[in-house]
Write a protein that holds these residues in place. Structure first.
Motif, PDB file in Angstrom:
ATOM      1  N   GLY A  22      86.872 -59.056 -10.503  1.00  0.00           N
ATOM      2  CA  GLY A  22      85.459 -58.730 -10.487  1.00  0.00           C
ATOM      3  C   GLY A  22      84.611 -59.935 -10.175  1.00  0.00           C
ATOM      4  N   ILE A  23      83.326 -59.796 -10.428  1.00  0.00           N
ATOM      5  CA  ILE A  23      82.349 -60.849 -10.146  1.00  0.00           C
ATOM      6  C   ILE A  23      81.685 -61.252 -11.455  1.00  0.00           C
ATOM      7  CG2 ILE A  23      80.215 -61.392  -8.912  1.00  0.00           C
ATOM      8  CD1 ILE A  23      81.044 -59.200  -6.890  1.00  0.00           C
ATOM      9  N   ASP A  64      85.373 -54.756 -10.000  1.00  0.00           N
ATOM     10  CA  ASP A  64      85.457 -54.073  -8.710  1.00  0.00           C
ATOM     11  C   ASP A  64      86.120 -52.720  -8.905  1.00  0.00           C
ATOM     12  OD1 ASP A  64      84.334 -56.122  -7.302  1.00  0.00           O
ATOM     13  OD2 ASP A  64      86.221 -56.979  -6.615  1.00  0.00           O
ATOM     14  N   GLY A  65      85.881 -51.827  -7.970  1.00  0.00           N
ATOM     15  CA  GLY A  65      86.555 -50.535  -8.019  1.00  0.00           C
ATOM     16  C   GLY A  65      85.567 -49.386  -7.996  1.00  0.00           C
ATOM     17  N   GLU A  66      86.044 -48.254  -8.462  1.00  0.00           N
ATOM     18  CA  GLU A  66      85.246 -47.042  -8.463  1.00  0.00           C
ATOM     19  C   GLU A  66      83.990 -47.229  -9.307  1.00  0.00           C
ATOM     20  OE1 GLU A  66      86.046 -42.593 -10.037  1.00  0.00           O
ATOM     21  OE2 GLU A  66      87.560 -43.418  -8.696  1.00  0.00           O
TER      22      GLU A  66
END
Length: 81
Positions: A32-33, A57-59
């Motif tokens: 992720g960020i 990150d992702g859905e």
């Protein structure tokens, strides 16, 4: 006896130092960020204190307010504005 006691104390101190070092590296469980950093370099924080926030990150999931009488018009895959 004193030398053995000193050695045992040193071994115990080393084990404790190794344990503390294991907490010095922060790792996320998902990619992720980083969005927020809640601590300064060198700051000591209590156990369980959030230090970094990560946007995964992702859905994505969103929540919207829809008038009850319009809900029947929404179907999976429908484009909305």
């Amino acid at each position: 006896d004193q030398a053995v006691s000193s050695r045992d104390a040193a071994v115990s101190a080393l084990d404790q130092a190794k344990n503390q070092v294991s907490y010095a590296e922060l790792k996320a469980d998902h990619k992720g960020i980083v969005t927020t950093i809640n601590a300064d370099v060198g700051q000591v924080v209590a156990s369980g204190t959030p230090v970094v926030a990560v946007a995964v990150d992702g859905e994505k999931e969103v929540q919207i307010a829809v008038p009850e009488n319009d809900i029947a018009e929404f179907k999976p895959g429908k484009t909305v504005k």
